[in-house]
Design an enzyme around this catalytic site. Sequence first.
Site, PDB file in Angstrom:
ATOM      1  N   HIS A  98       0.950  -1.146  -0.079  1.00 36.55           N
ATOM      2  CA  HIS A  98      -0.159   0.082   0.085  1.00 36.55           C
ATOM      3  C   HIS A  98       0.906   1.186   0.182  1.00 36.55           C
ATOM      4  O   HIS A  98       2.028   1.400   0.768  1.00 36.55           O
ATOM      5  CB  HIS A  98      -0.754   0.032   1.069  1.00 36.55           C
ATOM      6  CG  HIS A  98      -1.832   1.027   1.166  1.00 36.55           C
ATOM      7  ND1 HIS A  98      -1.575   2.210   1.678  1.00 36.55           N
ATOM      8  CD2 HIS A  98      -3.039   1.021   0.927  1.00 36.55           C
ATOM      9  CE1 HIS A  98      -2.593   3.010   1.511  1.00 36.55           C
ATOM     10  NE2 HIS A  98      -3.636   2.270   1.068  1.00 36.55           N
ATOM     11  N   GLU A 156       0.927   4.118   1.282  1.00 40.46           N
ATOM     12  CA  GLU A 156       0.973   4.885   2.447  1.00 40.46           C
ATOM     13  C   GLU A 156       2.090   3.893   3.479  1.00 40.46           C
ATOM     14  O   GLU A 156       3.046   4.687   4.019  1.00 40.46           O
ATOM     15  CB  GLU A 156      -0.246   4.995   3.660  1.00 40.46           C
ATOM     16  CG  GLU A 156       0.106   5.683   4.609  1.00 40.46           C
ATOM     17  CD  GLU A 156      -1.039   5.483   5.744  1.00 40.46           C
ATOM     18  OE1 GLU A 156      -0.941   5.521   6.981  1.00 40.46           O
ATOM     19  OE2 GLU A 156      -2.436   5.718   5.151  1.00 40.46           O
ATOM     20  N   SER A 166      -8.389   1.241   1.131  1.00 45.61           N
ATOM     21  CA  SER A 166      -8.180   0.200   2.342  1.00 45.61           C
ATOM     22  C   SER A 166      -8.930   0.695   3.460  1.00 45.61           C
ATOM     23  O   SER A 166      -9.935  -0.391   4.115  1.00 45.61           O
ATOM     24  CB  SER A 166      -6.768   0.294   3.016  1.00 45.61           C
ATOM     25  OG  SER A 166      -6.523  -0.453   4.363  1.00 45.61           O
ATOM     26  N   SER A 204     -12.273   8.731   1.422  1.00 47.60           N
ATOM     27  CA  SER A 204     -12.058   9.349   0.177  1.00 47.60           C
ATOM     28  C   SER A 204     -13.392   9.342  -0.750  1.00 47.60           C
ATOM     29  O   SER A 204     -13.162   9.931  -2.039  1.00 47.60           O
ATOM     30  CB  SER A 204     -11.052   8.614  -0.695  1.00 47.60           C
ATOM     31  OG  SER A 204      -9.671   8.581   0.054  1.00 47.60           O
TER      32      SER A 204
END
EC number: 1.17.7.4
Length: 466
Positions: free
Chosen positions: A241, A243, A380, A441
């Site tokens: 991922h 991040e 996620s 988001s």
Amino acid sequence: MAVALQFSRLCVRPDTFVRENHLSGSGSLRRRKALSVRCSSGDENAPSPSVVMDSDFDAKVFRKNLTRSDNYNRKGFGHKEETLKLMNREYTSDILETLKTNGYTYSWGDVTVKLAKAYGFCWGVERAVQIAYEARKQFPEERLWITNEIIHNPTVNKRLEDMDVKIIPVEDSKKQFDVVEKDDVVILPAFGAGVDEMYVLNDKKVQIVDTTCPWVTKVWNTVEKHKKGEYTSVIHGKYNHEETIATASFAGKYIIVKNMKEANYVCDYILGGQYDGSSSTKEEFMEKFKYAISKGFDPDNDLVKVGIANQTTMLKGETEEIGRLLETTMMRKYGVENVSGHFISFNTICDATQERQDAIYELVEEKIDLMLVVGGWNSSNTSHLQEISEARGIPSYWIDSEKRIGPGNKIAYKLHYGELVEKENFLPKGPITIGVTSGASTPDKVVEDALVKVFDIKREELLQLA
């Protein structure tokens, strides 16, 4: 938008850098020959390449100096008010406003909607999108690039694409930073970017617009504290991922665990098989975590002192449980009186993630016929909202846009672990009550468009009965 643009890292040979003191202190580096910039495919089995830099390179000092440079901006450009007005027109919803002003419950014909009390755009996402919009207004003629999707939502990403904000291209699994020229502007997404990518962009002297969520940088600060204290960072997250990749780039020694099962395995290894017997040999350990550990990681030496950190979008309760497990493991091995020398913890759980998870835990206690979870399929935090609803046994449908509904009473949706499913007649006959939530988001307008599709299906049902 190419999936390969996610999970990007740089692979840099050590001989491509030489010392240069003025950039980031005594351990700074400058590029001497072309970089090889690789991107993983997003495949769970693909390695997550990492940058190879001199051991003296200080990522914290470099980032501090970068944030003070003239070519760096993380606060916008003075167009906040007009930008928020534009975003309000594009992304808000009258239907969701009606729900909020009526106690988060409202009925349209045969459909009663119960809305989670925390949902949708979080502050960090709204800030990232706002700054990206401002950058386009501030630099109307310049080429604008972004190192990855700004957030995990196809509607917002398409809007930026329409504004001629381009994602750095990928060829042969390599991110092509060569396309970026000195007068260009490069946006760092809400997830952040690895220190390696920041270094390359700074070296090119481009204008950097940093939209990284402050909660993400809080995690970076935490792993830097681990590094300073010579603790290995145990990062609760998904190793591929964006991040987590960025967070790992600021850590010293690290291991990434996806869930409690992997955490149990690590703790069993620390205790020599005396926790639950799930671990085995060192060779098996290294094979199991080969894509989720720092370069040169040795489980026999690097799990003596550990600190917990997390990908901000993971399940709050699971992060806390992993932290408690690590702490009790160190107590068992080294004694309660010595635990502070072997385990360290700072709160890095994102408020927005926690609020949305708490809200859906409350919503699943309501009497509802089904749950509609709206958010990007690569999100996620949205996957965990779906997971919570699925675990309660409620028919739950995770969609990324209204286009997944129809034709007729049909839906294409994902389960929390990513399997794509199609279902006919997903809306029961007669009056129904549906729960609704959305990822951090997800614009309200996307949720509204999905609800309108639901209302249309039920309206058609009533017309057929008339």
